[in-house]
Design an enzyme around this catalytic site. Structure first.
Site, PDB file in Angstrom:
ATOM      1  N   ILE A  92       1.132  -1.775   0.168  1.00  0.00           N
ATOM      2  CA  ILE A  92       0.247   0.007   0.029  1.00  0.00           C
ATOM      3  C   ILE A  92       1.048   1.372   0.259  1.00  0.00           C
ATOM      4  CG2 ILE A  92      -1.854   1.216   1.516  1.00  0.00           C
ATOM      5  CD1 ILE A  92      -2.744  -1.300   2.650  1.00  0.00           C
ATOM      6  N   ASP A  93       0.576   2.408  -0.674  1.00  0.00           N
ATOM      7  CA  ASP A  93       1.432   3.580  -0.937  1.00  0.00           C
ATOM      8  C   ASP A  93       1.662   3.732   0.497  1.00  0.00           C
ATOM      9  OD1 ASP A  93       1.529   3.056  -3.371  1.00  0.00           O
ATOM     10  OD2 ASP A  93      -0.268   4.952  -4.052  1.00  0.00           O
ATOM     11  N   LYS A  94       2.600   4.768   0.331  1.00  0.00           N
ATOM     12  CA  LYS A  94       2.945   5.300   1.746  1.00  0.00           C
ATOM     13  C   LYS A  94       1.677   6.102   2.543  1.00  0.00           C
ATOM     14  CE  LYS A  94       6.175   9.029   3.968  1.00  0.00           C
ATOM     15  NZ  LYS A  94       6.314   9.516   3.571  1.00  0.00           N
TER      16      LYS A  94
END
Length: 315
Positions: free
Chosen positions: A143-145
């Site tokens: 999952i993106d930051k």
């Protein structure tokens, strides 16, 4: 037991007659993948009723007791760090994390520590049986930051293999809540557009004809002020998929600094509440347990910052 080596005693059932040895051992030792066992057999780490065996494809004449020597996992290069985690589920095979926005999943250039992997190495000390012989968590999706929500991580080689197979088959239920910009005039749709690194900016993902197939199914949940709350169900799981796909139909995510622009009607409100990330949350995750074969499903509440954004836009 030798120093640095554990011995697993595997009882192969009589019904395995005619099976390959690696297949029979994988059935008898559920925490280890067939590939890992194949490597151990080939390097002389397995003995059976007839002595040492080095051929993973050897056909069995029947059941019996086998001894598998397993070197202790090599320590991971990353440093364990005591970073708080919100755990939705955990057993000896896997762990489901509810990740906060701002936490990087995997160490990389510019983020060598302070990541989810560092946190898991600390949390799971002593319970990682090794992914490919290394004591590390098995990251099967990311999952993106600055995206929050659920992700599953393998603790054993066999669980990693089983989860990866499900992600490859697109059978994992992954649903995101997204707050998008603009007036959404239809109830939903599907976006089938291939994604790859942008040929103009390597830091961005773009719709590229030669890219990997990417499919997002979206549904309108609530009309907001120059915005909308939508649910995005991922058929595939490409990098930045929801962000690029929704932007491609004229509805970039509110707050997205890469694929969207701040609408004039939102600018002051975003500054006031301090919302500075893409409004995206991995709200549901469902899959089949890779060892126990039962269905698991988890839901995560929209985090406080997105709830405040929703409240402001719903006024």
């Amino acid at each position: 037991m030798n120093r640095g080596v554990s011995t697993i005693v595997a009882q192969v059932a009589d019904t395995a007659k005619g099976w390959r040895l690696d297949r029979a051992l994988a059935d008898a030792v559920p925490t280890m993948s067939r590939e890992r066992l194949k490597a151990l057999i080939s390097t002389g780490q397995v003995t059976g009723p007839d002595g040492l065996i080095r051929d993973p494809s050897k056909k069995l004449a029947g059941g019996g007791t086998y001894h598998v020597l397993v070197p202790d996992p090599t320590p991971a290069h990353n440093v364990p760090q005591d970073i708080p985690l919100v755990i939705a589920y955990e057993d000896e095979h896997l762990i489901v994390i509810d990740k906060p926005a701002g936490l990087v999943v995997h160490p990389a250039a510019g983020n060598l520590d302070g990541t989810l992997v560092n946190a898991l190495l600390h949390h799971c000390q002593g319970s990682l049986s090794g992914i490919g012989g290394v004591a590390r968590p098995g990251i099967v999706h990311r999952i993106d930051k600055d995206t929050s929500g659920l992700l599953v991580v393998a603790k054993t080689d066999r669980a990693h293999e089983g989860l990866a197979r499900q992600f490859k088959a697109h059978s994992v239920d992954r649903r995101y809540q997204a707050i998008v910009s603009g007036r959404v005039l239809i109830g939903g749709g599907s976006i089938d557009a291939p994604l790859a690194r942008s040929p103009h900016n390597r830091k961005k993902v773009a719709i590229v004809a030669s890219g990997k197939r990417a499919v997002t199914h979206w549904t309108l949940t609530k009309v907001l002020k120059d915005a909308a709350l939508v649910e995005c169900r991922l058929e595939t799981g490409r990098t930045h998929q929801v962000r690029v796909h929704m932007a491609s139909i004229g509805h970039p995510l509110v707050g997205d600094p890469v694929y969207g622009k701040v609408r004039p009607s939102h600018r002051q409100m975003l500054e006031t509440i301090g919302f500075r990330r893409q409004a995206l949350h991995a709200a549901r995750l469902g899959f089949i347990h890779p060892i126990q074969s039962n269905a698991l499903s988890f839901d995560s509440e929209m985090p406080d910052d997105m709830q405040e954004l929703f409240k402001q836009l719903n006024g």
